[in-house]
Motif scaffolding. Structure first.
Motif, PDB file in Angstrom:
ATOM      1  N   ALA A 200       1.442   0.655 -13.859  1.00  0.00           N
ATOM      2  CA  ALA A 200       1.877   1.619 -14.878  1.00  0.00           C
ATOM      3  C   ALA A 200       0.718   2.293 -15.579  1.00  0.00           C
ATOM      4  CB  ALA A 200       2.778   0.911 -15.888  1.00  0.00           C
ATOM      5  N   ALA A 201      -0.397   1.575 -15.707  1.00  0.00           N
ATOM      6  CA  ALA A 201      -1.519   2.141 -16.464  1.00  0.00           C
ATOM      7  C   ALA A 201      -2.293   3.187 -15.663  1.00  0.00           C
ATOM      8  CB  ALA A 201      -2.448   1.014 -16.885  1.00  0.00           C
ATOM      9  N   ARG A 202      -2.048   3.229 -14.402  1.00  0.00           N
ATOM     10  CA  ARG A 202      -2.864   4.093 -13.543  1.00  0.00           C
ATOM     11  C   ARG A 202      -2.555   5.557 -13.736  1.00  0.00           C
ATOM     12  NH1 ARG A 202      -6.168   2.725  -9.149  1.00  0.00           N
ATOM     13  NH2 ARG A 202      -6.873   4.730  -8.368  1.00  0.00           N
ATOM     14  N   LYS A 203      -3.618   6.364 -13.870  1.00  0.00           N
ATOM     15  CA  LYS A 203      -3.404   7.791 -14.066  1.00  0.00           C
ATOM     16  C   LYS A 203      -3.851   8.634 -12.898  1.00  0.00           C
ATOM     17  CE  LYS A 203      -2.080   7.418 -18.405  1.00  0.00           C
ATOM     18  NZ  LYS A 203      -0.849   6.612 -18.297  1.00  0.00           N
ATOM     19  N   THR A 204      -4.655   8.089 -12.075  1.00  0.00           N
ATOM     20  CA  THR A 204      -5.203   8.901 -10.987  1.00  0.00           C
ATOM     21  C   THR A 204      -4.716   8.387  -9.656  1.00  0.00           C
ATOM     22  OG1 THR A 204      -7.106   7.442 -10.870  1.00  0.00           O
ATOM     23  CG2 THR A 204      -7.305   9.444 -12.222  1.00  0.00           C
ATOM     24  N   PRO A 205      -4.733   9.237  -8.650  1.00  0.00           N
ATOM     25  CA  PRO A 205      -4.328   8.775  -7.324  1.00  0.00           C
ATOM     26  C   PRO A 205      -5.280   7.688  -6.789  1.00  0.00           C
ATOM     27  CG  PRO A 205      -4.404  11.163  -7.393  1.00  0.00           C
ATOM     28  CD  PRO A 205      -5.005  10.687  -8.674  1.00  0.00           C
ATOM     29  N   PHE A 206      -4.759   6.912  -5.851  1.00  0.00           N
ATOM     30  CA  PHE A 206      -5.575   5.885  -5.202  1.00  0.00           C
ATOM     31  C   PHE A 206      -6.540   6.524  -4.208  1.00  0.00           C
ATOM     32  CE2 PHE A 206      -3.899   1.817  -6.463  1.00  0.00           C
ATOM     33  CZ  PHE A 206      -2.638   2.098  -6.937  1.00  0.00           C
ATOM     34  N   THR A 207      -7.540   5.773  -3.836  1.00  0.00           N
ATOM     35  CA  THR A 207      -8.341   6.171  -2.683  1.00  0.00           C
ATOM     36  C   THR A 207      -8.099   5.163  -1.590  1.00  0.00           C
ATOM     37  OG1 THR A 207     -10.209   4.810  -3.387  1.00  0.00           O
ATOM     38  CG2 THR A 207     -10.139   7.120  -4.145  1.00  0.00           C
ATOM     39  N   ALA A 208      -8.491   5.534  -0.386  1.00  0.00           N
ATOM     40  CA  ALA A 208      -8.256   4.639   0.755  1.00  0.00           C
ATOM     41  C   ALA A 208      -8.963   3.302   0.545  1.00  0.00           C
ATOM     42  CB  ALA A 208      -8.738   5.310   2.030  1.00  0.00           C
ATOM     43  N   ALA A 209     -10.153   3.356   0.001  1.00  0.00           N
ATOM     44  CA  ALA A 209     -10.922   2.113  -0.187  1.00  0.00           C
ATOM     45  C   ALA A 209     -10.177   1.167  -1.111  1.00  0.00           C
ATOM     46  CB  ALA A 209     -12.275   2.477  -0.771  1.00  0.00           C
TER      47      ALA A 209
ATOM     48  N   ARG B 271       0.830  -1.190   0.000  1.00  0.00           N
ATOM     49  CA  ARG B 271       0.000   0.000   0.000  1.00  0.00           C
ATOM     50  C   ARG B 271       0.872   1.250   0.000  1.00  0.00           C
ATOM     51  NH1 ARG B 271      -3.870  -2.167   4.836  1.00  0.00           N
ATOM     52  NH2 ARG B 271      -4.908  -3.820   3.623  1.00  0.00           N
ATOM     53  N   MET B 272       1.904   1.215   0.820  1.00  0.00           N
ATOM     54  CA  MET B 272       2.743   2.408   0.949  1.00  0.00           C
ATOM     55  C   MET B 272       3.397   2.766  -0.372  1.00  0.00           C
ATOM     56  SD  MET B 272       2.245   3.402   3.899  1.00  0.00           S
ATOM     57  CE  MET B 272       3.332   4.782   3.710  1.00  0.00           C
ATOM     58  N   ILE B 273       3.870   1.725  -1.058  1.00  0.00           N
ATOM     59  CA  ILE B 273       4.529   2.009  -2.322  1.00  0.00           C
ATOM     60  C   ILE B 273       3.536   2.629  -3.303  1.00  0.00           C
ATOM     61  CG2 ILE B 273       5.664   0.955  -4.313  1.00  0.00           C
ATOM     62  CD1 ILE B 273       6.897  -1.038  -2.351  1.00  0.00           C
ATOM     63  N   ARG B 274       2.337   2.104  -3.319  1.00  0.00           N
ATOM     64  CA  ARG B 274       1.335   2.648  -4.233  1.00  0.00           C
ATOM     65  C   ARG B 274       1.020   4.104  -3.902  1.00  0.00           C
ATOM     66  NH1 ARG B 274       0.623  -2.670  -4.669  1.00  0.00           N
ATOM     67  NH2 ARG B 274      -0.226  -3.471  -6.629  1.00  0.00           N
ATOM     68  N   ILE B 275       0.963   4.393  -2.577  1.00  0.00           N
ATOM     69  CA  ILE B 275       0.664   5.775  -2.165  1.00  0.00           C
ATOM     70  C   ILE B 275       1.741   6.717  -2.680  1.00  0.00           C
ATOM     71  CG2 ILE B 275       0.569   7.326  -0.186  1.00  0.00           C
ATOM     72  CD1 ILE B 275      -0.825   5.133   1.369  1.00  0.00           C
ATOM     73  N   VAL B 276       2.972   6.322  -2.482  1.00  0.00           N
ATOM     74  CA  VAL B 276       4.057   7.208  -2.900  1.00  0.00           C
ATOM     75  C   VAL B 276       4.096   7.323  -4.413  1.00  0.00           C
ATOM     76  CG1 VAL B 276       6.537   7.599  -2.839  1.00  0.00           C
ATOM     77  CG2 VAL B 276       5.379   6.703  -0.836  1.00  0.00           C
ATOM     78  N   LEU B 277       3.857   6.225  -5.125  1.00  0.00           N
ATOM     79  CA  LEU B 277       3.951   6.275  -6.576  1.00  0.00           C
ATOM     80  C   LEU B 277       2.840   7.131  -7.189  1.00  0.00           C
ATOM     81  CD1 LEU B 277       4.865   2.604  -7.601  1.00  0.00           C
ATOM     82  CD2 LEU B 277       6.214   4.649  -7.984  1.00  0.00           C
ATOM     83  N   HIS B 278       1.636   6.921  -6.715  1.00  0.00           N
ATOM     84  CA  HIS B 278       0.504   7.547  -7.404  1.00  0.00           C
ATOM     85  C   HIS B 278      -0.283   8.516  -6.555  1.00  0.00           C
ATOM     86  CE1 HIS B 278       1.093   5.068 -10.916  1.00  0.00           C
ATOM     87  NE2 HIS B 278       1.288   4.038 -10.110  1.00  0.00           N
ATOM     88  N   GLY B 279       0.070   8.702  -5.329  1.00  0.00           N
ATOM     89  CA  GLY B 279      -0.657   9.622  -4.472  1.00  0.00           C
ATOM     90  C   GLY B 279      -1.935   8.981  -3.941  1.00  0.00           C
ATOM     91  N   VAL B 280      -2.546   9.705  -3.013  1.00  0.00           N
ATOM     92  CA  VAL B 280      -3.808   9.208  -2.461  1.00  0.00           C
ATOM     93  C   VAL B 280      -4.676  10.413  -2.161  1.00  0.00           C
ATOM     94  CG1 VAL B 280      -2.844   9.191  -0.126  1.00  0.00           C
ATOM     95  CG2 VAL B 280      -4.826   7.760  -0.656  1.00  0.00           C
ATOM     96  N   ASN B 281      -5.978  10.330  -2.435  1.00  0.00           N
ATOM     97  CA  ASN B 281      -6.853  11.424  -2.017  1.00  0.00           C
ATOM     98  C   ASN B 281      -8.184  10.845  -1.539  1.00  0.00           C
ATOM     99  OD1 ASN B 281      -8.004  10.734  -4.428  1.00  0.00           O
ATOM    100  ND2 ASN B 281      -7.495  12.663  -5.455  1.00  0.00           N
TER     101      ASN B 281
END
Lengths: 215, 220, 483
Positions: A199-208, A132-142
């Motif tokens: 790699a395909a992801r363009k938007t930040p993650f959400t907590a869910a 999860r942490m890596i994903r947050i740093v890579l793509h952000g979270v809102n």
């Protein structure tokens, strides 16, 4: 003109240059023949020469400290240093700089974040899950997110473009090990894998979304 | 020794030996020595002077300050006890100095760490102290030649005293209505002096220069 | 090969070919000596009275002191060296100096280079390397001038009319060879393609050490080795040891630079090597003492009566003192006290002035009458010169050494505040100024005598010199008779 020159009047030379040359060359060629075979003077000089060279060599051997260019101390240890000169640097130590340059502004130097604005990292339960942490740093979270029992709703910019895998691994290792946290280091290979997967992801993650990545 | 050619060959051999041993060998050994990079912080030591401090070094050279001041802190002497440095000077400290000004005479104190010596004094006060030493050394009890040509004594603009004017009292103070202002050369020189600090502890040098452990028998 | 010179006429012919170059070099040398002496005195006064000349930027101590030393080294020292080497090499090679007119041009270039260099240092374009302060634009000028002069010395040697090569010639060749080596390498490694970091300090120390041990000292010894047998009528004592002394001195000299870098931020083996070379220095000192003092032998009285030999006696004593002091002060413990004080400068002055300049004065007193055909106008001035040089040198050396050790002891005592060291040192610094004043008196006496004798205007005043044909040196007892 006159006979004996006065004191400090022009002095006459007592020998011609030619004879100076000639007599001295004869002196070089014919060493005076001493009755007993060897003349004392050169033997004494030979002895002096050998003694001086001997002591000089000992001095050089003793005080050159392996001819090491970094040594300025003549009384330094003459033994070769073991390569324990290598300073062992952990990922966490390297990560601290990355944190100070990128994360400190919001999450603060003490990892406490700002109440109601930025979530704390110290004592955060999210840190245990490196996926999860890596994903947050890579793509952000809102969006809304609960950290350490408190609610936050903000946007974190993605850092995947700004930081390399190595840097992300370092900063996460730092965050996971400081301020009372103690989770293992993160490996850059893991970061690389996740970067490729998302790699395909363009938007930040959400907590869910993140919480669905079980561990 | 009759043969001129032999004499020449002998002299040439000795000259070549001298060059090879004293100049070539050290150059091969540490001619490419670079600054040390701190593995944790990533900072570069020494960083080298730039800008005003670099210009100040040129002023230092052209005034010949190296005639009376050295820039090397010696190990095992009173230099460390006089607080002229926290540690001795190593070769690496000078790799970024364009012209190395080690100096050979101490009519004046050593200057290698003079930027670090006044401790926690704020920078502006520090600079002021240097200016006083250069303009009117007797006002700060320093026994050195003054360099008044580095300063302008000019009339004060009414109501607009220069913020750079030196605060002098007593016999060193200028006449009423005048102020003493540093010229750019003086400011550069002071910037250079303030930049002189060798405080980083190189791990490599520290280790290699350490004396042998006390328990070692027959060591020196 | 021409037949060897045996008549007075042919010897005078050699002198005639050397006349104008040698007199021109000596004249420039004397000029620079006086100018340099003034600068040096000013710099010395500034050390104990810091307010002297402080307002004038051109005479700031950091510019005046290096300028003074450079004038005395490159202006006085080199010009005198050129004069003496040309004359000595011509005489010992029994060959005349050809096309000497070119040397006048070379000398002019050298003097222009020195002048520009000094102006450069005083005006703030100094490179700030010891003895290499002259700005870059003077370098080619000085090298070109030097090359011409050295080529003349070496060519005269190669065209020699005698098979034998005497000790003085070895020393002259060594000096002639080493200077361009030292100078060009130092210029390249410091100014043209600068080396980084404290390597610069190593190059500078190598150069400065070389100037004193491989240029000035060999020249002083060359003069001594020539005039002693010539004026005393006896061959050099134990002459067969002279080559050993020569090669050993040069070998020590090439590695001696490290002693200026003890405790410096350079690899520790560099000063260690220098100290080891200093440890080897006693041998040439012993050989030179045996050779030269042994030649004087019991004739010290006769030597003292001759101005040339009295100056040369000063030179020999200075050389031995320099050698012993160099060895003693190179030991690490002593060096830690001695370095950065007045002491090392005193030792350098002992080499430049004590060993070389006194010998050059002695040589000049012999050479000039033979070239101008006129005797020295005033024996009183000659005596004044000798005594002021001797006393000035002695006082300067003692003040530098004693003051230096005292200063070193205070520097190494952390309980003594730095500000207290200056006042404690003031009497020694003042003594040095007094010594320089004494020396300056002597130089003025020399200058007056020189221009009186050399200048052709005063032809009525001086007696023409009478040079009788010199007899032959007596063959040493016990050597084979030769046809």
């Amino acid at each position: 003109m006159s006979d004996v020159p006065d004191k400090f009047r022009l002095e006459q030379s007592a020998a011609s240059d030619e004879s100076v040359q000639e007599v001295h060359s004869r002196l070089r060629a014919n060493l005076p023949d001493k009755e007993h075979g060897y003349s004392k003077t050169p033997l004494i000089l030979l002895g002096v020469m050998c003694t001086l060279v001997f002591f000089g060599s000992i001095y050089v051997a003793h005080y050159s400290i392996r001819f090491d260019p970094l040594v300025v101390n003549a009384h330094a240890d003459r033994a070769k240093p073991d390569d324990g000169t290598k300073v062992v640097v952990t990922r966490a130590q390297l990560g601290k700089r990355v944190y100070q340059a990128n994360c400190m502004l919001c999450h603060q130097a003490n990892g406490q974040g700002q109440p109601n604005v930025y979530p704390p990292l110290a004592g955060s339960e999210w840190l245990a899950n490196e996926e999860r942490m890596i994903r947050i740093v890579l793509h952000g979270v809102n969006g809304p997110i609960t950290v350490a029992g408190k609610e936050f709703n903000n946007a974190m910019t993605p850092f995947g473009g700004a930081l390399s895998d190595e840097q992300i691994a370092n900063v996460l290792s730092y965050v996971r090990s400081d301020w009372g946290n103690s989770h293992p280091e993160v490996d850059p290979a893991t970061v690389a894998r996740i970067r490729a997967e998302t790699a395909a992801r363009k938007t930040p993650f959400t907590a869910a979304e993140l919480l669905q990545i079980g561990n | 020794m009759k043969n001129g050619l032999l004499i020449f060959v002998g002299l040439f051999t000795l000259a070549a030996l001298s060059w090879a041993v004293m100049l070539l060998a050290p150059h091969r050994q540490y001619g490419g020595l670079g600054p040390a990079v701190d593995p944790v912080e990533g900072s570069v030591h020494p960083y080298g002077t730039s800008g005003l401090a670099a210009q100040g070094r040129l002023v230092y050279q052209d005034l010949g300050c190296a005639t009376c001041h050295t820039q090397q802190v010696r190990l095992g002497t009173a230099d460390l006890e006089r607080k002229w440095g926290a540690r001795p000077s190593y070769a690496r400290d000078y790799v970024k100095d364009g012209v190395v000004l080690l100096g050979s005479s101490r009519l004046g104190p050593d200057l290698r760490n003079v930027g670090a010596r006044l401790g926690d004094v704020p920078a502006a006060e520090y600079a002021e102290w240097f200016h006083k030493v250069l303009y009117a050394p007797s006002s700060v009890a320093a026994r050195k030649p003054a360099h008044p040509f580095l300063y302008d004594v000019r009339p004060v603009n009414p109501g607009q005293a220069s913020h750079k004017a030196l605060r002098l009292t007593g016999s060193a103070a200028p006449a009423a209505g005048f102020e003493v202002v540093p010229t750019p050369r003086a400011e550069a020189l002071v910037a250079y002096l303030t930049s002189l600090k060798d405080t980083y502890e190189y791990p490599d040098e520290t280790k290699r220069n350490a004396p042998p452990p006390a328990d070692q028998k027959g060591g020196h | 090969m021409n037949s060897p010179v045996s008549s007075r006429a042919e010897q005078e012919q050699i002198d005639a070919t050397t006349k104008w170059p040698v007199l021109a070099f000596l004249g420039s040398a004397v000029f620079w000596l006086v100018v340099g002496g003034v600068f040096q005195l000013g710099a010395s006064i500034q050390t104990h009275s810091p307010t002297f000349l402080a307002e004038c930027e051109w005479f700031a101590h950091g510019r005046l002191a290096p300028a003074a030393l450079d004038v005395l080294v490159y202006g006085w020292g080199f010009n005198a060296a050129f004069a003496v080497s040309l004359w000595l090499m011509a005489r010992l090679s029994l060959a005349s100096l050809r096309h000497g007119g070119w040397l006048l041009i070379a000398g002019k270039f050298w003097n222009i280079g020195v002048f520009l260099g000094v102006v450069g240092v005083l005006g703030g374009w100094s490179t700030s390397y010891e003895l290499l302060e002259f700005p870059r634009f003077t370098v080619l000028l000085l090298i070109a001038a030097y090359a011409m002069i050295a080529v003349w010395v070496v060519t005269t040697f190669s065209l020699r009319n005698t098979e034998n090569v005497f000790a003085s010639q070895w020393y002259l060749l060594a000096a002639a060879f080493f200077f361009p080596w030292l100078y060009s390498i130092a210029q390249v490694m410091l100014l043209k393609a600068p080396v980084a970091g404290t390597l610069q300090a190593i190059v500078d120390a190598w150069y400065v050490s070389g100037i004193y041990t491989l240029w000035f000292i060999p020249l002083g010894l060359a003069i001594a080795y020539y005039f002693l047998p010539k004026l005393l009528g006896r061959p050099i004592n134990l002459y067969y040891t002279a080559p050993l002394g020569f090669w050993w001195l040069i070998s020590c000299g090439v590695l001696l630079g490290g002693i200026r870098l003890i405790n410096a931020p350079v690899p520790v083996w560099v000063p260690t090597l220098g100290i080891a070379s200093a440890l080897l220095l006693p041998l040439p000192l012993v050989v030179v003492a045996l050779n030269l003092l042994g030649t004087i032998g019991r004739d010290a009285g006769r030597a003292a009566a001759s101005p040339t030999l009295s100056f040369i006696g000063l030179s020999i004593v200075s050389f031995l003192a320099w050698g012993v002091l160099t060895i003693v002060t190179s030991a690490r413990g002593v060096a830690t006290t001695f370095q950065f004080t007045l002491g090392p400068a005193g030792l350098d002055w002992l080499a430049l002035y004590g060993v070389f300049s006194t010998a050059a004065f002695g040589a000049a007193y012999f050479i000039v009458p033979r070239l101008t055909g006129r005797e020295w106008a005033s024996p009183a001035l000659v005596r004044a010169h000798f005594w002021s040089a001797a006393l000035g040198l002695g006082l300067f050396t003692v003040a530098s050494l004693v003051g230096g050790f005292k200063q070193g002891a205070l520097l190494n005592d952390p309980s003594v505040p730095f500000g207290d060291i200056g006042p404690a040192l003031a009497p020694w610094l003042a003594a040095r100024s007094v010594a320089l004043i004494l020396g300056a008196i002597g130089h003025l006496a020399f200058a007056v005598n020189f221009f009186w004798a050399a200048c052709p205007v005063n032809s009525g005043k001086c007696r023409p010199a009478v040079v009788s044909a010199p007899p032959d040196l007596p063959a040493p007892v016990g050597s084979e008779a030769h046809a």
